[in-house]
Design a protein around this motif. Structure first.
Motif, PDB file in Angstrom:
ATOM      1  N   PHE A 181       8.755  -2.631  25.042  1.00 54.46           N
ATOM      2  CA  PHE A 181       7.831  -1.848  25.880  1.00 54.46           C
ATOM      3  C   PHE A 181       7.532  -2.609  27.176  1.00 54.46           C
ATOM      4  O   PHE A 181       7.625  -2.052  28.273  1.00 54.46           O
ATOM      5  CB  PHE A 181       6.559  -1.588  25.072  1.00 54.46           C
ATOM      6  CG  PHE A 181       5.473  -0.844  25.800  1.00 54.46           C
ATOM      7  CD1 PHE A 181       5.558   0.528  25.983  1.00 54.46           C
ATOM      8  CD2 PHE A 181       4.354  -1.512  26.281  1.00 54.46           C
ATOM      9  CE1 PHE A 181       4.548   1.222  26.639  1.00 54.46           C
ATOM     10  CE2 PHE A 181       3.341  -0.830  26.939  1.00 54.46           C
ATOM     11  CZ  PHE A 181       3.447   0.541  27.119  1.00 54.46           C
ATOM     12  N   PHE A 182       7.213  -3.893  27.062  1.00 50.66           N
ATOM     13  CA  PHE A 182       6.924  -4.708  28.248  1.00 50.66           C
ATOM     14  C   PHE A 182       8.153  -4.801  29.168  1.00 50.66           C
ATOM     15  O   PHE A 182       8.033  -4.771  30.391  1.00 50.66           O
ATOM     16  CB  PHE A 182       6.486  -6.113  27.832  1.00 50.66           C
ATOM     17  CG  PHE A 182       5.068  -6.203  27.338  1.00 50.66           C
ATOM     18  CD1 PHE A 182       4.165  -5.171  27.542  1.00 50.66           C
ATOM     19  CD2 PHE A 182       4.625  -7.338  26.662  1.00 50.66           C
ATOM     20  CE1 PHE A 182       2.846  -5.260  27.083  1.00 50.66           C
ATOM     21  CE2 PHE A 182       3.309  -7.435  26.202  1.00 50.66           C
ATOM     22  CZ  PHE A 182       2.432  -6.391  26.413  1.00 50.66           C
ATOM     23  N   ALA A 183       9.339  -4.932  28.543  1.00 52.18           N
ATOM     24  CA  ALA A 183      10.568  -5.071  29.337  1.00 52.18           C
ATOM     25  C   ALA A 183      10.800  -3.841  30.207  1.00 52.18           C
ATOM     26  O   ALA A 183      11.313  -3.945  31.325  1.00 52.18           O
ATOM     27  CB  ALA A 183      11.760  -5.310  28.410  1.00 52.18           C
ATOM     28  N   GLN A 184      10.371  -2.674  29.715  1.00 50.10           N
ATOM     29  CA  GLN A 184      10.528  -1.449  30.518  1.00 50.10           C
ATOM     30  C   GLN A 184       9.731  -1.520  31.819  1.00 50.10           C
ATOM     31  O   GLN A 184      10.021  -0.809  32.769  1.00 50.10           O
ATOM     32  CB  GLN A 184      10.027  -0.226  29.729  1.00 50.10           C
ATOM     33  CG  GLN A 184      10.924   0.193  28.582  1.00 50.10           C
ATOM     34  CD  GLN A 184      10.210   1.182  27.656  1.00 50.10           C
ATOM     35  OE1 GLN A 184       9.249   1.838  28.055  1.00 50.10           O
ATOM     36  NE2 GLN A 184      10.684   1.281  26.431  1.00 50.10           N
ATOM     37  N   PHE A 185       8.710  -2.358  31.824  1.00 47.51           N
ATOM     38  CA  PHE A 185       7.884  -2.498  33.029  1.00 47.51           C
ATOM     39  C   PHE A 185       8.275  -3.755  33.812  1.00 47.51           C
ATOM     40  O   PHE A 185       7.533  -4.211  34.678  1.00 47.51           O
ATOM     41  CB  PHE A 185       6.401  -2.520  32.653  1.00 47.51           C
ATOM     42  CG  PHE A 185       5.921  -1.193  32.142  1.00 47.51           C
ATOM     43  CD1 PHE A 185       5.457  -0.213  33.004  1.00 47.51           C
ATOM     44  CD2 PHE A 185       5.990  -0.897  30.789  1.00 47.51           C
ATOM     45  CE1 PHE A 185       5.035   1.026  32.531  1.00 47.51           C
ATOM     46  CE2 PHE A 185       5.573   0.333  30.307  1.00 47.51           C
ATOM     47  CZ  PHE A 185       5.099   1.307  31.179  1.00 47.51           C
ATOM     48  N   GLY A 186       9.441  -4.325  33.482  1.00 41.72           N
ATOM     49  CA  GLY A 186       9.979  -5.439  34.270  1.00 41.72           C
ATOM     50  C   GLY A 186       9.397  -6.789  33.921  1.00 41.72           C
ATOM     51  O   GLY A 186       9.513  -7.738  34.711  1.00 41.72           O
ATOM     52  N   MET A 187       8.759  -6.917  32.753  1.00 45.65           N
ATOM     53  CA  MET A 187       8.196  -8.217  32.396  1.00 45.65           C
ATOM     54  C   MET A 187       9.246  -9.078  31.691  1.00 45.65           C
ATOM     55  O   MET A 187      10.033  -8.561  30.903  1.00 45.65           O
ATOM     56  CB  MET A 187       6.961  -8.019  31.503  1.00 45.65           C
ATOM     57  CG  MET A 187       5.817  -7.355  32.275  1.00 45.65           C
ATOM     58  SD  MET A 187       4.629  -6.520  31.226  1.00 45.65           S
ATOM     59  CE  MET A 187       3.956  -7.902  30.384  1.00 45.65           C
TER      60      MET A 187
END
Lengths: 294, 395
Positions: B27-33
């Motif tokens: 989920f975080f990776a989808q926001f570029g984290m």
């Protein structure tokens, strides 16, 4: 006197053409509430049992002079409905709808506070407000509420609101206004808002407050009562025997900071001089004692 | 069987959705984290294959919806594939605070120079979003909050205004993060806020947020709780529903769309509205009974919902009597009455039922029930007398 609404309050129903809206709008009208208009963007010019439908809240306000609205719009549309009502100059918005996302609630609460400070929002996810014999906006069954006074009721739980009204009616005790603030994360109107209004209302002589576990709204209300209320208060907190709650991550636990249990809330209220019952019936009995001693 | 306790959240907010760590990282990776590459594994062989694919060293991390994984032996460093096999064998099936580990997350190991804490959640009291950031991460943040509250830098964000880069920088400065961590933290915190708001989260938490020896700021753990009320605008959230921890009774209730929490007593509870359901549990306890569950059939309950609720309660072998406590607002009395009668025809309900019905159209509802009353279906005038009757029948 009543708080927030009275027999002169003209109410628009956003969602009057839907099944819930038409059912409760009809009941509210039959109760004597001034149900003056409904809104639907595509059904302007039609009517629901004689109540005219307008395309927007602004048009309905212009045509009828309404100052209040009741929202029966499904959850995805509630944010839009609340902001539309505020922009149209509505002073009192009652949002019955349950299931509204918490981020929407936080958004429109702060938007109203900043841009429409004279608009009061009640709810979402609340039963509404009833001033017995004068005005009933929402889903409270009118016949369970006794008109007159001297008690004001404020409640965080829908069905326990009815229970409180019913307990008092069985004891032949009247109610000035009963406000269901709802149990969602960001209620538009708080316990304190209602306590403040009841304190200022000359006809309300005592207040019954129904809370429940979770959050810290009851503790904040207790603080307010301790320092600002001269009128007696009785209370019931639902969830007295609920086992300790499971944590939802660390951040949530810190925000609540040990508050939130029924025991903590009851202690805070008792410390503020509130008569706290172990169940709704006992809270009603305590209120009867208070009323007898007025 | 694990019996979750009633949490104010579980009953009030329409079922918050907890994500496993690996789901939270996706989920975080989808926001570029920045998160570490990894694979989820359900068996030891899958864990080994994942480690071979990723290249050792790796971390083997239990995926459970509870904290304290490390202390329970659910998080292990594996220098080579053999160690992965050993740790995965030990961790899969492990009982962590009542949660049996059914999946592990195999993740590329990171070098850690420093550990921080970061989160966003709703502050109900302030009615604003609350961000918390601390230089003292990697440990239980409650402990930090108690022992050294000044070590947590807080920021309240008005959802209408949002979180600006400037405000984020001031917040990071207030947390006294070292210079090397500032740029990376500002970037991640802004993305974390975006994930929190756009994702309709009740909670996003990174503990630890790490600074590597190379000076990179990196997300090493992820705790995400989604708002169950927001699923109408997030189609992808359906995938998380299947991984929510529920006992059999709760699963059956969930499938019927009912708000149910299992307890360990013998009086089955059906009520409309969370407050009344909680109050019903209270009153049963107070008259010496013991509730088997909390079940809120909600505001718009009709015949089908009532029938479904009775079926769920009927399948609980511990239930010796059933207390149906309805105060009609949005629920109409005749619908409730018809629902009870219909359910009794559909299901062979063994336990006697005690009904208390008031509110909207209560008289109509009572009139429907009246001719059907017998020693299996009783009606009481008040909540208290009905609770006493139900408790007595369960003894």
């Amino acid at each position: 006197m009543s708080i927030f609404v009275d027999e002169n309050t003209k109410v628009i129903y956003q969602g009057l053409t839907g099944s819930q809206g038409s059912y409760y709008g009809g009941l509210n009208k039959a109760y004597g509430t001034q149900v003056v208009a409904g809104t639907h963007p595509k059904k302007a010019g039609t009517d629901v049992d004689g109540v005219p439908i307008y395309a927007s809240v602004a048009e309905a306000v212009e045509a009828t002079g309404a100052t209040a609205t009741c929202i029966f719009i499904p959850a995805p549309g509630v944010q839009g409905a609340v902001l539309e009502a505020a922009e149209a100059g509505i002073e009192f918005i009652v949002a019955i709808t349950e299931g509204v996302p918490a981020h929407d609630e936080a958004y429109f609460f702060n938007k109203l506070k900043t841009d429409f400070p004279n608009t009061r929002l009640l709810g979402p996810n609340c039963p509404g407000i009833i001033s017995p014999g004068k005005c009933n906006i929402g889903i409270t069954a009118g016949h369970i509420a006794q008109a007159g006074g001297p008690v004001g009721i404020v409640s965080r739980s829908g069905t326990l609101t009815y229970q409180a009204l019913y307990e008092l009616k069985q004891k032949d005790i009247g109610v000035t206004t009963c406000v269901g603030i709802g149990g969602d994360p960001v209620p538009g109107t708080s316990f304190i808002d209602c306590l403040e209004a009841f304190e200022a209302d000359p006809e309300t002589k005592a207040v019954m407050m129904i809370g429940e576990i979770g959050g810290s709204a009851e503790e904040e209300a207790a603080e307010f009562i301790k320092h600002h209320m001269t009128k007696p208060v009785s209370s019931y907190i639902a969830g007295v025997t609920a086992p300790p709650g499971k944590k939802m991550g660390h951040a949530g636990a810190i925000v609540s900071g040990g508050k939130g249990t029924a025991a903590a809330k009851m202690e805070a209220l008792e410390d503020a001089g509130v008569k706290v019952g172990q169940n709704p019936t006992e809270a009603g009995e305590l209120m009867a004692e208070i009323v007898a001693g007025l | 069987m694990v019996l979750p306790s009633i949490s104010p959240y579980a009953i009030r907010e329409a079922t918050p959705v907890d994500l496993f760590e690996y789901q939270g990282k996706e989920f975080f990776a989808q926001f570029g984290m920045p998160v570490s590459p990894g694979r989820v594994a359900f068996t030891v062989d899958e864990a080994v294959a994942a480690a071979e694919e990723l290249g050792t060293p790796v971390m083997v991390k239990a995926q459970v919806h509870t904290g304290g994984r490390g202390k329970a032996g659910g998080v292990k460093f594996a220098a080579d594939v053999e160690a992965v096999r050993e740790h995965a064998t030990n961790i899969l099936g492990l009982d962590i605070r009542g949660h049996i580990v059914q999946r592990v997350w195999i993740e590329k190991a990171s070098d850690i120079a420093e550990e921080y804490y970061a989160s966003f959640t709703l502050d109900r009291s302030a009615k604003k979003h609350l961000g918390m950031l601390s230089k003292e991460g990697g440990v239980e943040i409650e402990t930090v909050a108690e022992e050294n509250p000044d070590a947590i830098a807080k920021i309240w964000v008005d959802p209408v205004v949002g979180l600006s880069e400037e405000a984020t920088r001031q917040w990071v400065a207030a947390a006294n993060l070292p210079d090397a961590a500032v740029e990376g933290s500002v970037d991640i915190l802004q993305k974390l806020y975006t994930a929190y708001t756009e994702g309709d989260c009740d909670l996003v938490e990174i503990n630890p947020l790490i600074l590597t020896p190379e000076g990179k700021v990196h997300v090493l753990d992820a705790k995400v709780t989604l708002d169950g009320n927001s699923t109408f605008r997030h189609e992808s959230y359906e995938q998380y529903d299947a991984t929510q921890p529920r006992d059999e009774r709760e699963e059956a209730a969930h499938a019927k769309g009912l708000q149910y929490v299992g307890l360990d007593g013998s009086v089955g509870v059906i009520a409309n509205g969370a407050g009344l359901a909680m109050s019903t549990v209270d009153v049963i306890n107070q008259v010496g009974g013991s509730p088997a569950n909390f079940l809120d059939i909600g505001g718009g309950a009709n015949a089908d919902v009532m029938a479904g609720a009775l079926e769920v309660i009927n399948n609980d072998p511990n239930v010796k009597s059933i207390f149906i406590n309805i105060f009609g607002g949005i629920t109409r009395g005749e619908e409730v009455a018809n629902g009870i009668l219909e359910a009794m025809q559909r299901v062979d309900i063994e336990a006697p039922i005690v009904i208390r019905l008031d509110g909207t159209n209560a008289d109509e509802g009572r009139a429907i029930l009246e001719p059907n009353l017998n020693d299996k279906l009783m009606m009481e005038a008040t909540m208290l007398s009905a609770a006493e009757k139900a408790a007595e029948l369960a003894r």
